[in-house]
Write a protein that holds these residues in place. Structure first.
Motif, mmCIF file in Angstrom:
data_model
loop_
_atom_site.group_PDB
_atom_site.id
_atom_site.type_symbol
_atom_site.label_atom_id
_atom_site.label_comp_id
_atom_site.label_asym_id
_atom_site.label_seq_id
_atom_site.Cartn_x
_atom_site.Cartn_y
_atom_site.Cartn_z
ATOM 1 N N PRO A 128 25.055 59.501 -60.871
ATOM 2 C CA PRO A 128 25.071 58.280 -60.076
ATOM 3 C C PRO A 128 24.873 58.642 -58.483
ATOM 4 O O PRO A 128 25.306 59.790 -57.972
ATOM 5 C CB PRO A 128 26.362 57.692 -60.223
ATOM 6 N N GLY A 129 24.236 57.860 -57.687
ATOM 7 C CA GLY A 129 24.199 58.025 -56.387
ATOM 8 C C GLY A 129 22.901 59.062 -56.046
ATOM 9 O O GLY A 129 23.023 59.364 -54.733
ATOM 10 N N THR A 130 22.116 59.581 -56.803
ATOM 11 C CA THR A 130 21.388 60.637 -56.569
ATOM 12 C C THR A 130 19.777 60.367 -56.628
ATOM 13 O O THR A 130 19.013 60.964 -56.121
ATOM 14 C CB THR A 130 21.549 61.950 -57.331
ATOM 15 N N MET A 131 19.509 59.279 -57.406
ATOM 16 C CA MET A 131 18.171 58.884 -57.608
ATOM 17 C C MET A 131 17.832 57.461 -57.461
ATOM 18 O O MET A 131 18.673 56.540 -57.514
ATOM 19 C CB MET A 131 17.686 59.354 -59.024
ATOM 20 N N VAL A 132 16.664 57.220 -57.246
ATOM 21 C CA VAL A 132 15.920 55.688 -57.376
ATOM 22 C C VAL A 132 15.634 55.856 -59.071
ATOM 23 O O VAL A 132 14.469 56.651 -59.154
ATOM 24 C CB VAL A 132 14.895 55.728 -56.546
ATOM 25 N N SER A 133 15.981 54.849 -59.919
ATOM 26 C CA SER A 133 15.372 54.574 -60.895
ATOM 27 C C SER A 133 15.083 53.251 -60.918
ATOM 28 O O SER A 133 15.611 52.249 -60.898
ATOM 29 C CB SER A 133 16.416 54.992 -62.330
ATOM 30 N N MET A 134 13.739 52.740 -61.168
ATOM 31 C CA MET A 134 13.402 51.582 -61.115
ATOM 32 C C MET A 134 12.136 51.175 -61.928
ATOM 33 O O MET A 134 11.366 52.207 -62.071
ATOM 34 C CB MET A 134 12.972 51.199 -59.472
ATOM 35 N N THR A 135 12.086 49.950 -62.429
ATOM 36 C CA THR A 135 10.862 49.517 -63.378
ATOM 37 C C THR A 135 10.552 48.302 -62.846
ATOM 38 O O THR A 135 11.120 47.383 -62.783
ATOM 39 C CB THR A 135 11.486 49.596 -64.846
ATOM 40 N N LEU A 136 9.175 48.026 -62.787
ATOM 41 C CA LEU A 136 8.581 47.085 -62.440
ATOM 42 C C LEU A 136 7.894 46.208 -63.477
ATOM 43 O O LEU A 136 7.064 46.956 -64.304
ATOM 44 C CB LEU A 136 7.707 47.284 -61.160
ATOM 45 N N ALA A 185 8.804 65.897 -57.489
ATOM 46 C CA ALA A 185 9.795 65.057 -56.660
ATOM 47 C C ALA A 185 9.994 63.720 -57.293
ATOM 48 O O ALA A 185 10.944 62.811 -57.524
ATOM 49 C CB ALA A 185 9.595 64.710 -55.384
ATOM 50 N N VAL A 186 8.908 63.206 -58.225
ATOM 51 C CA VAL A 186 8.648 62.005 -58.634
ATOM 52 C C VAL A 186 7.961 61.925 -60.076
ATOM 53 O O VAL A 186 7.097 62.524 -60.264
ATOM 54 C CB VAL A 186 8.281 60.983 -57.710
ATOM 55 N N GLY A 187 8.668 61.064 -60.919
ATOM 56 C CA GLY A 187 7.806 60.916 -62.360
ATOM 57 C C GLY A 187 7.677 59.350 -62.542
ATOM 58 O O GLY A 187 8.303 58.504 -62.316
ATOM 59 N N ILE A 188 6.483 59.009 -63.044
ATOM 60 C CA ILE A 188 5.970 57.791 -63.401
ATOM 61 C C ILE A 188 5.683 57.447 -64.536
ATOM 62 O O ILE A 188 5.027 58.206 -65.379
ATOM 63 C CB ILE A 188 4.944 57.349 -62.433
ATOM 64 N N GLY A 209 10.771 57.188 -61.266
ATOM 65 C CA GLY A 209 12.153 57.951 -61.078
ATOM 66 C C GLY A 209 11.899 58.951 -59.798
ATOM 67 O O GLY A 209 10.888 59.631 -59.825
ATOM 68 N N ILE A 210 12.459 58.573 -58.712
ATOM 69 C CA ILE A 210 12.465 59.488 -57.675
ATOM 70 C C ILE A 210 13.801 60.298 -57.468
ATOM 71 O O ILE A 210 14.750 59.802 -57.268
ATOM 72 C CB ILE A 210 12.334 58.730 -56.477
#
Length: 328
Positions: A128-136, A185-188, A209-210
């Motif tokens: 927790p607190g370490t990544m951006v995990s987002m889905t549009l 640094a980023v996966g999509i 995911g960043i």
């Protein structure tokens, strides 16, 4: 009301009076005071001065529906935020929401994923607190064969957002990674659901995911993975990064909808392509081969110049591409 108050505090240059907030939202001073206390409990530093009101002094790196929504400035993408403190995967949750009728542009965000999935089904976990995990969630009306370009579109948007916020050079490793200083640094991960007739798109989900504020990686990937914190030396506000990605993506997506191809961003995309004019190995199930990457074309295919066959067009869903000398 909490989101709106937070937005007002963030955008104000000075104090906002309690009376102004009461009149704006039609609530009592006690209700305003309660919201302020909730914000303080979440870590926001709020200065309160009698006869002057409230002022936001400092914002912690916290994720919440209100924090993210208060930063989103787009017209439609990301205007509806669904937030999870912990979930299996934002892509999994986005699929459920899309099946249940979530509106186009719904953004799913999690502070922590326990079963995030990468390309080719690789499972990974995060702290927790370490990544951006987002889905549009998108519900486009174009033909299904154009959906693969959304992965490239997202990569271009994330690259721009990272460069704006950090000053780092964020390059694209076709089709679905962002690399900084030759490390990922980023996966999509983009997934599509078709209509029952299989001739139109039911929905598309674009998962991003960043590696944002990760301080160290396991030994087996430390040579190929990095984070914005490790590269810039500074912590990045994840909510600000999410909002900035949404801003860039909406602009790119609006341009894409006009042409339904990559033409509007092609020049800048190729300028950010880490493999352009470099030797690459194409891992095609029909047979591996090497060549020189010459950039992507208008429909998102990677063009590779080979000694035997000249220009070969590589479709993202069929093969993987690797640099000959390391990850990129």
């Amino acid at each position: 009301m909490k989101t709106e108050i937070l937005t007002m505090l963030r955008e104000s240059d000075g104090y906002i009076s309690g009376q102004e907030l009461c009149e704006r939202f039609g609530v009592t001073r006690a209700a305003v005071w309660k919201v302020m206390n909730h914000l303080k409990e979440e870590g926001y530093e709020i200065d309160s001065v009698q006869r002057r009101g409230y002022r936001l002094k400092a914002v912690p790196d916290v994720l919440s529906e209100s924090e993210i929504a208060s930063r989103i400035k787009t017209r439609r993408l990301g205007r509806k935020v669904v937030y999870f403190e912990e979930t299996d995967s934002t892509n999994i949750q986005a699929k459920k929401l899309a099946e249940d009728g979530a509106v186009d542009g719904t953004l799913v965000v999690a502070d922590m994923q326990t079963a995030g999935k990468g390309r080719r089904g690789r499972i990974w976990q995060q702290r927790p607190g370490t990544m951006v995990s987002m889905t549009l969630i998108l519900k486009p009306e174009f033909a299904p064969d154009k959906a693969s370009m959304l992965t490239l579109l997202a990569a271009h948007s994330v690259s721009g957002a990272i460069e704006k916020l950090t000053g780092l050079q964020a390059l694209i490793k076709w089709p679905n990674d962002i690399v900084i200083n030759r490390k990922k640094a980023v996966g999509i991960l983009t997934e599509m659901s078709l209509s029952l007739e299989q001739d139109s798109i039911h929905y598309v989900i674009v998962g991003i995911g960043i590696n944002t504020n990760i301080t160290a990686f396991p030994a087996e990937i430390q040579d190929t993975a990095t984070s914005l914190l490790l590269e810039s030396g500074k912590k990045v506000s994840r909510s600000e990064l999410i909002a900035t990605v949404m801003d860039y993506f909406e602009k790119d997506y609006d341009l894409f909808l006009k042409t339904e191809d990559m033409s509007s961003i092609l020049e800048d995309y190729n300028a950010h392509l880490v493999s352009r004019d470099r030797e690459v190995r194409v891992l095609d199930p029909k047979g591996e081969y090497t060549g020189i990457s010459r950039g992507v074309d208008n429909v998102g295919q990677l063009t590779v110049e080979t000694p035997e066959n000249g220009i070969v067009r590589v479709y993202a869903g069929e093969v993987s591409v690797r640099g000959l000398y390391g990850y990129v």
